[in-house]
Design a protein around this motif. Structure first.
Motif, mmCIF file in Angstrom:
data_model
loop_
_atom_site.group_PDB
_atom_site.id
_atom_site.type_symbol
_atom_site.label_atom_id
_atom_site.label_comp_id
_atom_site.label_asym_id
_atom_site.label_seq_id
_atom_site.Cartn_x
_atom_site.Cartn_y
_atom_site.Cartn_z
ATOM 1 N N LYS A 68 0.667 -1.066 0.107
ATOM 2 C CA LYS A 68 -0.066 0.122 0.033
ATOM 3 C C LYS A 68 0.955 1.217 0.071
ATOM 4 O O LYS A 68 1.860 1.223 0.601
ATOM 5 N N THR A 69 0.545 2.170 -0.826
ATOM 6 C CA THR A 69 1.274 3.425 -0.619
ATOM 7 C C THR A 69 0.320 4.728 -0.220
ATOM 8 O O THR A 69 -0.914 4.637 -0.240
ATOM 9 N N TRP B 38 6.852 5.700 -10.777
ATOM 10 C CA TRP B 38 6.139 7.084 -10.711
ATOM 11 C C TRP B 38 5.500 7.729 -12.021
ATOM 12 O O TRP B 38 6.060 7.363 -13.306
ATOM 13 N N TYR B 39 4.146 8.092 -11.938
ATOM 14 C CA TYR B 39 3.699 8.246 -13.257
ATOM 15 C C TYR B 39 3.011 9.867 -13.120
ATOM 16 O O TYR B 39 2.846 10.211 -11.689
ATOM 17 N N GLN B 40 3.139 10.531 -14.079
ATOM 18 C CA GLN B 40 2.377 11.989 -14.177
ATOM 19 C C GLN B 40 1.116 11.927 -14.980
ATOM 20 O O GLN B 40 1.014 11.395 -15.913
ATOM 21 N N GLN B 41 0.094 12.458 -14.466
ATOM 22 C CA GLN B 41 -1.140 12.462 -15.413
ATOM 23 C C GLN B 41 -1.793 13.955 -15.325
ATOM 24 O O GLN B 41 -1.875 14.885 -14.339
ATOM 25 N N PHE B 42 -2.007 14.428 -16.735
ATOM 26 C CA PHE B 42 -2.442 15.835 -16.833
ATOM 27 C C PHE B 42 -4.093 15.693 -17.022
ATOM 28 O O PHE B 42 -4.496 14.372 -17.381
ATOM 29 N N PRO B 43 -4.766 16.707 -16.845
ATOM 30 C CA PRO B 43 -6.317 16.434 -16.871
ATOM 31 C C PRO B 43 -6.639 15.811 -18.312
ATOM 32 O O PRO B 43 -6.201 16.135 -19.414
ATOM 33 N N TYR C 276 1.640 9.973 -9.249
ATOM 34 C CA TYR C 276 1.155 8.876 -9.017
ATOM 35 C C TYR C 276 2.435 7.736 -8.389
ATOM 36 O O TYR C 276 3.532 7.768 -9.368
ATOM 37 N N CYS C 277 2.462 7.261 -7.472
ATOM 38 C CA CYS C 277 3.461 6.475 -6.720
ATOM 39 C C CYS C 277 2.895 4.938 -6.833
ATOM 40 O O CYS C 277 1.971 4.800 -6.581
ATOM 41 N N LEU C 278 3.790 4.201 -7.763
ATOM 42 C CA LEU C 278 3.266 2.672 -7.749
ATOM 43 C C LEU C 278 4.227 1.668 -7.157
ATOM 44 O O LEU C 278 5.565 1.924 -7.438
ATOM 45 N N GLY D 146 -3.000 9.508 -5.508
ATOM 46 C CA GLY D 146 -1.841 10.614 -6.098
ATOM 47 C C GLY D 146 -1.906 11.662 -5.362
ATOM 48 O O GLY D 146 -2.463 11.967 -4.304
ATOM 49 N N THR D 147 -0.901 12.596 -5.760
ATOM 50 C CA THR D 147 -0.573 13.821 -5.162
ATOM 51 C C THR D 147 -0.726 15.046 -6.236
ATOM 52 O O THR D 147 -0.112 14.925 -7.245
#
Lengths: 109, 114
Positions: free
Chosen positions: A3-4, A35-40, A87-89, A102-103
């Motif tokens: 779990k993160t 780690w992943y990044q997500q834009f809207p 996001y950290c996975l 996510g943050t």
């Protein structure tokens, strides 16, 4: 699966270094940290991955202490375009499948 | 840089209708995934697919969902009878063979069920 836990949100001024820490106390021996990044309205985008110590690429650095129970994503000199959810996975590479909340990073001019 | 492509970008359908969401993964990738993201919520894993069979699926992926790789390039997600709560962004992802290879995502299909 480990779990993160990440901060829900962070604010930073342009040009600052941003460090986002992820806790993963029950990380297993064969788990990677990704780690992943997500834009809207876009799909998540891979930023960086590591197993131990430090990893650096053209976008970010990832710091992993010896016990691997946490990791820190470091973004140097952020700009407005770095405003996104990060996001950290944690999991074995093939099964590193599950996203947390996510943050949400907001970069302020 | 090769990318995962998804079509259509937006699909509107009526409740009870069947929809098929299409994805073209990166050509040398072997593992394929579907995720969904309800507006304002986190990215949720649906299913993973390898060697022409499902390797893992979540509780969300019930009998209303199915996946198929009908030819050498496409990977599809079918929702048999859509419900209002199926409205979400659906993301396809793929990755190559290595254990540490990351997921590559498409930009999603926004499904709106009315």
């Amino acid at each position: 699966l480990a779990k993160t836990t990440q901060p829900i949100s962070m604010d930073s001024y342009e040009g600052q270094e941003v460090n986002i820490t992820c806790s993963h106390n029950n990380i297993a021996t064969n788990d990677y940290i990704t780690w992943y990044q997500q834009f809207p309205s876009q799909g998540p985008r891979f930023i960086i991955q590591g197993y131990k110590t430090k990893v650096t690429n053209e976008v970010a650095s990832l710091f992993i202490p010896a016990d691997r129970k946490s990791s820190t994503l470091s973004l140097p000199r952020v700009s407005l375009s770095d405003t996104a959810v990060y996001y950290c996975l944690v999991g074995p590479g093939a099964n590193n499948l599950f996203f947390g909340t996510g943050t949400r990073l907001t970069v302020i001019p | 840089e090769p990318e995962v492509t998804q079509t259509p970008s937006h699909q509107v359908t009526q409740m009870g209708q069947e929809v098929i969401l299409r994805c073209v993964p990166i050509s040398n990738h072997l593992y394929f995934y579907w995720y969904r993201q309800i507006l304002g919520q986190k990215v949720e894993f649906l299913v993973s697919f390898y060697n022409n069979e499902i390797s893992e699926k979540s509780e969300i992926f019930d009998d209303q969902f199915s996946v198929e790789r009908p030819d050498g390039s496409n990977f599809t997600l079918k929702i048999r009878s859509t419900k209002l709560e199926d409205s979400a962004m659906y993301f396809c992802a793929s990755r190559s063979r290595g254990l540490d290879s990351p997921l590559h995502f498409g930009n999603g299909t926004r499904l709106t069920v009315t």
